[in-house]
Design a protein around this motif. Sequence first.
Motif, PDB file in Angstrom:
ATOM      1  N   UNK A 217       0.820  -1.216   0.000  1.00 51.36           N
ATOM      2  CA  UNK A 217       0.000   0.000   0.000  1.00 51.36           C
ATOM      3  C   UNK A 217       0.851   1.262   0.000  1.00 51.36           C
ATOM      4  N   UNK A 218       1.992   1.200  -0.676  1.00 56.39           N
ATOM      5  CA  UNK A 218       2.904   2.345  -0.719  1.00 56.39           C
ATOM      6  C   UNK A 218       2.242   3.615  -1.280  1.00 56.39           C
ATOM      7  N   UNK A 219       1.445   3.528  -2.363  1.00 57.87           N
ATOM      8  CA  UNK A 219       0.808   4.758  -2.871  1.00 57.87           C
ATOM      9  C   UNK A 219      -0.075   5.444  -1.832  1.00 57.87           C
ATOM     10  N   UNK A 220      -0.777   4.650  -1.032  1.00 58.00           N
ATOM     11  CA  UNK A 220      -1.633   5.236   0.004  1.00 58.00           C
ATOM     12  C   UNK A 220      -0.798   5.909   1.094  1.00 58.00           C
ATOM     13  N   UNK A 221       0.354   5.314   1.393  1.00 60.43           N
ATOM     14  CA  UNK A 221       1.231   5.906   2.415  1.00 60.43           C
ATOM     15  C   UNK A 221       1.744   7.267   1.964  1.00 60.43           C
ATOM     16  N   UNK A 222       2.220   7.361   0.719  1.00 60.67           N
ATOM     17  CA  UNK A 222       2.720   8.637   0.205  1.00 60.67           C
ATOM     18  C   UNK A 222       1.579   9.651   0.040  1.00 60.67           C
ATOM     19  N   UNK A 223       0.410   9.172  -0.338  1.00 57.99           N
ATOM     20  CA  UNK A 223      -0.739  10.078  -0.444  1.00 57.99           C
ATOM     21  C   UNK A 223      -1.112  10.648   0.918  1.00 57.99           C
ATOM     22  N   UNK A 224      -1.055   9.814   1.947  1.00 59.42           N
ATOM     23  CA  UNK A 224      -1.329  10.303   3.297  1.00 59.42           C
ATOM     24  C   UNK A 224      -0.344  11.368   3.723  1.00 59.42           C
ATOM     25  N   UNK A 225       0.933  11.182   3.379  1.00 59.69           N
ATOM     26  CA  UNK A 225       1.945  12.197   3.686  1.00 59.69           C
ATOM     27  C   UNK A 225       1.640  13.498   2.966  1.00 59.69           C
ATOM     28  N   UNK A 226       1.254  13.411   1.694  1.00 62.43           N
ATOM     29  CA  UNK A 226       0.919  14.622   0.933  1.00 62.43           C
ATOM     30  C   UNK A 226      -0.281  15.344   1.531  1.00 62.43           C
ATOM     31  N   UNK A 227      -1.268  14.591   2.009  1.00 59.29           N
ATOM     32  CA  UNK A 227      -2.450  15.208   2.623  1.00 59.29           C
ATOM     33  C   UNK A 227      -2.066  15.945   3.898  1.00 59.29           C
ATOM     34  N   UNK A 228      -1.203  15.323   4.702  1.00 62.65           N
ATOM     35  CA  UNK A 228      -0.760  15.969   5.946  1.00 62.65           C
ATOM     36  C   UNK A 228      -0.040  17.285   5.646  1.00 62.65           C
ATOM     37  N   UNK A 229       0.827  17.286   4.636  1.00 60.83           N
ATOM     38  CA  UNK A 229       1.553  18.508   4.273  1.00 60.83           C
ATOM     39  C   UNK A 229       0.581  19.587   3.797  1.00 60.83           C
ATOM     40  N   UNK A 230      -0.395  19.192   2.992  1.00 65.26           N
ATOM     41  CA  UNK A 230      -1.378  20.173   2.511  1.00 65.26           C
ATOM     42  C   UNK A 230      -2.193  20.760   3.659  1.00 65.26           C
ATOM     43  N   UNK A 231      -2.584  19.917   4.609  1.00 57.31           N
ATOM     44  CA  UNK A 231      -3.332  20.415   5.768  1.00 57.31           C
ATOM     45  C   UNK A 231      -2.490  21.392   6.564  1.00 57.31           C
ATOM     46  N   UNK A 232      -1.203  21.109   6.700  1.00 52.01           N
ATOM     47  CA  UNK A 232      -0.324  22.029   7.427  1.00 52.01           C
ATOM     48  C   UNK A 232      -0.247  23.380   6.727  1.00 52.01           C
ATOM     49  N   UNK A 233      -0.104  23.352   5.405  1.00 54.66           N
ATOM     50  CA  UNK A 233      -0.036  24.618   4.668  1.00 54.66           C
ATOM     51  C   UNK A 233      -1.336  25.416   4.812  1.00 54.66           C
TER      52      UNK A 233
END
Length: 465
Positions: free
Chosen positions: A314-330
Amino acid sequence: MSRARRRSVKALVALGSVLAFLSVFAIWTERQALNTDDWVDTSGRLIEDEEIRAALSEYLVEQLYDNVDVEEELEDILPGDLRDLAGPASGGLRQVAGSGAERVLQTSTAQDLWKDANRAAHEQLLAVLEDKKEAVSTAEGKVTLNLGSLVTNLADQVGIGGQLAQRLPDDAGQVTILRSDELKTAQDIAVGVKGLALVLSLLTLLCFGLAIYLSREGRWVTVLFCGVGLVAAGFAVIVFREIAGGVVVDQLVREESVKPAAEAAWSISTSLMVSIATTVIVFGVLAGIAGWLGSPTGSARATRRFMAPALRDYAPYVYTGLAIVVCIYFLSSPTQNLRSFLTTLIVAAAVALGIHEMRRQTEEEFADARFADYFGGARERVAGAVKSANLGERAAKLRLPEMRKPGGDGATDETKATPPPPGDAEDARLRRLTQLAELRDKGVLTDEEFAAEKARVLGGDKGQA
């Protein structure tokens, strides 16, 4: 790893920790002194403090009586036969104005005036520091905090307002922030700080990144010590803030009655520094956890084995989750500037690289790991545990204590308990066999155990017969 490389790694980790310590002060100075919204937010929290309100109230009353002839104002208000009382009333009114000023400063109107005055002063300060043409010049001007509106508001509350605003001198309630002979130095400092916050933040990350890159063997140790360095830097800032607070207050304030307000002002104005230091500590803890995950310890290996299926399948989901966290922070970050933007991108890239390395390591160590290894066999393990406990055998061995009538073994045959009637014994045997069958159907007893217990029950009954 050679000795020279090992020393270089240690030096880079130590340097990165020192730069992290300095970065906190640079970021705090940039945000606290050069960001109007942060300045106004801090000023709003200042006036909410009881000690600071008391000191500000005393200042406003002094400004009112220093710039206005209150006795004359009262003579104009009082009727003719009471004008002789204007003098005593003026003195008494000053005592009342002190407590009244504190109540005034608790109102939303006065607090809005306070924030507006601070916003105007800070915008003027930034205009000076950025050397804008419309700002006051460094040769003949000064930056001030204008509290004249608060003085007028206080006069209205105590009943001597009238045309006071027109008679107040221009310098009433004026608090000088910077004088003309200090502005040039302040401009140079502001330029240096704005660039320094960005440079120190990037250098900190560069030192840690280079140290990790050079540690080709035992890289997890370097990551762990980078985390320790960040945690140490954050706590060092908090300790320094406490020590510096006492020194600054003692140097700037001589009157003991004003020191509580000064201490409160220092605590509130440096709360942002504590927030930044706490963020550094959190990053350090996360780096320490990452270092531990890569270690050869048994707990780390077990954790990596548990994570292996998710990182592999489930690597794509893991990287997508990281991208979502970064977007929420911004989206939720209160400040958006070049420094925070670049720092966040670099940290996100480091996390993504860490995930990639963890995937590679888990694939090498646990290529055949499956989620079924942890969840699929749970039912079988529970059933095996129940079976190994031999609950059926233990239940069969349970016997109720034999009830005897008083008299013991010496009792006569007439006093001894008589055996149960044949009908009752038959019912007890059937109930026992039914219970054994239910235990077998539920899986508690195996077929062999059921057959043995059945034979024992039937054999015991035959023996009694």
